[in-house]
Structure formats: C-alpha cells, structure tokens
Design an enzyme around this catalytic site. Structure first.
Site, PDB file in Angstrom:
ATOM      1  N   TYR A 119       0.849  -1.202   0.000  1.00  0.00           N
ATOM      2  CA  TYR A 119       0.000   0.000   0.000  1.00  0.00           C
ATOM      3  C   TYR A 119       0.886   1.256   0.000  1.00  0.00           C
ATOM      4  O   TYR A 119       0.522   2.301  -0.537  1.00  0.00           O
ATOM      5  CB  TYR A 119      -0.967  -0.026   1.180  1.00  0.00           C
TER       6      TYR A 119
ATOM      7  N   LYS B   1      -3.280   8.281   3.024  1.00  0.00           N
ATOM      8  CA  LYS B   1      -4.480   8.056   3.860  1.00  0.00           C
ATOM      9  C   LYS B   1      -4.266   8.556   5.295  1.00  0.00           C
ATOM     10  O   LYS B   1      -5.211   9.043   5.931  1.00  0.00           O
ATOM     11  CB  LYS B   1      -4.875   6.573   3.854  1.00  0.00           C
TER      12      LYS B   1
HETATM   13  O1  0WE Z   1      -6.949   2.995  -1.715  1.00  0.00           O
HETATM   14  C1  0WE Z   1      -7.005   1.992  -2.398  1.00  0.00           C
HETATM   15  C2  0WE Z   1      -6.598   2.020  -3.873  1.00  0.00           C
HETATM   16  C3  0WE Z   1      -5.916   3.269  -4.248  1.00  0.00           C
HETATM   17  C4  0WE Z   1      -5.204   3.287  -5.582  1.00  0.00           C
HETATM   18  C5  0WE Z   1      -5.186   2.248  -6.500  1.00  0.00           C
HETATM   19  C6  0WE Z   1      -4.498   2.398  -7.701  1.00  0.00           C
HETATM   20  C7  0WE Z   1      -4.392   1.305  -8.717  1.00  0.00           C
HETATM   21  C8  0WE Z   1      -4.068   1.799 -10.105  1.00  0.00           C
HETATM   22  C9  0WE Z   1      -4.518   4.434  -5.881  1.00  0.00           C
HETATM   23  N1  0WE Z   1      -3.838   4.598  -7.032  1.00  0.00           N
HETATM   24  C10 0WE Z   1      -3.822   3.613  -7.937  1.00  0.00           C
HETATM   25  N2  0WE Z   1      -3.102   3.816  -9.077  1.00  0.00           N
HETATM   26  C11 0WE Z   1      -3.133   2.966 -10.132  1.00  0.00           C
HETATM   27  O2  0WE Z   1      -2.424   3.164 -11.143  1.00  0.00           O
HETATM   28  N3  0WE Z   1      -7.415   0.811  -1.824  1.00  0.00           N
HETATM   29  C12 0WE Z   1      -7.750   0.787  -0.425  1.00  0.00           C
HETATM   30  C13 0WE Z   1      -7.448  -0.445  -2.563  1.00  0.00           C
HETATM   31  C14 0WE Z   1      -6.137  -1.107  -2.371  1.00  0.00           C
HETATM   32  O3  0WE Z   1      -5.049  -0.685  -3.062  1.00  0.00           O
HETATM   33  C15 0WE Z   1      -3.977  -1.428  -2.625  1.00  0.00           C
HETATM   34  C16 0WE Z   1      -4.402  -2.325  -1.644  1.00  0.00           C
HETATM   35  C17 0WE Z   1      -5.786  -2.116  -1.472  1.00  0.00           C
HETATM   36  C18 0WE Z   1      -6.687  -2.815  -0.526  1.00  0.00           C
HETATM   37  C19 0WE Z   1      -2.633  -1.366  -3.000  1.00  0.00           C
HETATM   38  C20 0WE Z   1      -1.729  -2.225  -2.402  1.00  0.00           C
HETATM   39  C21 0WE Z   1      -2.146  -3.108  -1.428  1.00  0.00           C
HETATM   40  C22 0WE Z   1      -3.480  -3.167  -1.035  1.00  0.00           C
END
Ligand code: 0WE
Length: 263
Positions: A158, A165
């Site tokens: 993450y 966050k």
């Molecule tokens: O906050 C999130 C996702 C946020 C996110 C996802 C992406 C994917 C594609 C922000 N930026 C991008 N950029 C991209 O190019 N989550 C809580 C979902 C999430 O994301 C993770 C998670 C989880 C759960 C990333 C790594 C590990 C776990």
C-alpha cells in the site's frame, strides 16, 4: 427517521458499477437525496458516457466533469452547484491516486514526484473540495471521505497510499475542528478491501480478500452497499453529534490482533 429528502448531495469518484462511490450514491438516492455526480473526464469522453449511463437510474440533477488536480475544474464544479442548487448539504469524497510503480516493491524507493502526486490527489483534494463546499453549506452539512486501514498500519504494497491516507485522516480531524462551528461535519469511512477498478489494478487483492474472509469477525468482506449505508447514516441527522471520526466498515477486521490466527 433516516430521511434525506430535500438534501443536495454531490458524489465524486464513480468510475464504474464496482465503485464504492456508486454504492454510496445509490443509498443516498434511496434515502431521498437529490444527487449530483462528478466524474474524471478523459480525452475521448468515454468516462463521461460510461458514468452517465450507470447513474441514469438515480436521475442526477447535476453531472459535471471534475479533475481535482485542476483548480479551475473544482471552481467550475462548485459554481455549477451554486447556480443549479444554491446550497449544498452533502459532499462525498471518494478520490485517490498513486502511480502504479509506487504501489509495489520497496517503500524506501518512493520518488518525490510520486509522493506529491499521491498526497495531492488523495489528501489535499479533500481540503480543496471542503473550501469550495463551505460557502454553499449555509444550513450546515456533512462531508464523508473514504480511507483504508493502510493509513493507520502497514499493509504490504500500500506504500505511499498509506501515507496519503494518514494525511487524509488527519485532514478529517482538522477540517472537523475548522468547519464544526458552521455545523459542517467531516468524517471518514475506513472500508475493508473490496474488488473495484482501483483495487483490481494492484497485485494480490484477491489474496487480501481471502485473508479478510478467514480472520475478520464476520468472516467475510463488506460490500459497496454496506459502505453506502454507513455513509448515508453519517450524512443523516441520526449522526448529528458525530464529526472528526474514522468509522471502520470492515466486517470487524480492525479489532483483530494476531490476525494470522482465527481467535
Ligand atoms: O486505496 C485503495 C486504492 C488506491 C489506488 C489504487 C491504484 C491502482 C491503479 C490508488 N492509485 C492507484 N493507481 C493505479 O495506477 N485501496 C484501499 C485499494 C487497495 O489498493 C492497494 C491495496 C488495497 C486494498 C494497493 C496495495 C495493497 C493493497
């Protein structure tokens, strides 16, 4: 008791039918709110068509492009809200972005540019939207954003989003203190992992969901509709005494220690 009839609600962050923002918009609509939608415009207008088709059933009275990296688009969005609605009651912030290379591998290699991008889109944008919403929330208001446990504890990969966050959660507290005298409440929902466009783009999300299904007290993940119900509660008069809080909607996962075991 939970009735949002006559309330104007602006929802950001709907990309497709898996978006958590879509779950929130549906439940706000079900509670009677008047819905406005912002979407992230793309060059070919594909996003506009996709989101417009999806949200048609909610009969949104506002549908505007808004890239929060562009101050002019934010100003224009709230100029339209003012012109069409006059006042705003509810603002839903479901926006985050980090470069893909910053969501994998060694956190220590996070670039200055990647850090700035992630914090700007995912955390600063809440401050900016709140500043724009404040003069329109003349009868008080409720602002809800989405966060993740990775902002409070280390979750593999993450990485820079965890820092974004953490900043977002602290934004919620400072904004709650700042806007509270205007009867504007600011809260966050910390949702458990859900398969969405954003989460599916990162490796290992299915393993994380499987882990939650093993160890969370409810032995399952949560749905977009459950997050939508919690958001609707926070936007309602039932939550009139709640501001500056992070509400975990995660099937109880957050309370567990020794989470490699099932307790
Ligand atoms: O906050 C999130 C996702 C946020 C996110 C996802 C992406 C994917 C594609 C922000 N930026 C991008 N950029 C991209 O190019 N989550 C809580 C979902 C999430 O994301 C993770 C998670 C989880 C759960 C990333 C790594 C590990 C776990």
């Amino acid at each position: 008791m939970l009735d949002l009839t006559g309330k104007n609600a602006l929802v950001t962050g709907i990309a497709n039918n898996r978006s958590i923002a879509w779950g929130i918009a549906q439940q706000l609509h079900k509670a009677g709110a008047n819905i406005g939608i912002t979407y992230l415009p793309d060059e070919k207008g594909r996003a506009e068509k996709k989101v417009a088709d999806l949200v048609e059933s909610l009969q949104p009275s506002l549908f505007v492009p808004c890239n929060v990296q562009d101050d002019a688009q934010v100003d224009e969005t709230f100029a339209i809200v003012k012109e069409k609605w006059g006042t705003l009651d509810i603002l839903i912030h479901c926006l985050a972005f980090a470069n893909k290379e910053d969501l994998t591998g060694n956190f220590v290699n996070t670039s200055r540019e990647g850090f700035t991008t992630a914090l700007g889109v995912s955390a600063y944008s809440l401050i900016r939207l709140c500043a724009a919403a404040k003069p329109l929330m003349t009868e008080g208001g409720s602002i809800v954003t989405l966060t993740y446990i990775g902002g409070a504890r280390v979750i593999p990969n993450y990485n820079v989003m965890g820092i974004a966050k953490a900043a977002l959660e602290m934004n919620v507290r400072y904004l709650a203190a700042d806007l509270g005298p205007h009867n504007i409440r600011v809260n966050a929902i910390s949702a458990g992992p859900i398969r969405t466009l954003a989460s599916s783009a990162v490796g290992g999300i299915l393993d994380m969901i499987h882990h939650v299904e093993q160890v969370a007290p409810l032995r399952r993940t949560v749905t977009q509709i459950e997050v939508g119900n919690a958001a609707t509660f926070l936007c309602s008069d039932l939550a009139s005494g709640i501001t500056g809080q992070i509400l975990y909607v995660d099937a109880g996962y957050e309370v567990m220690g020794m989470s490699e075991t099932k307790g």
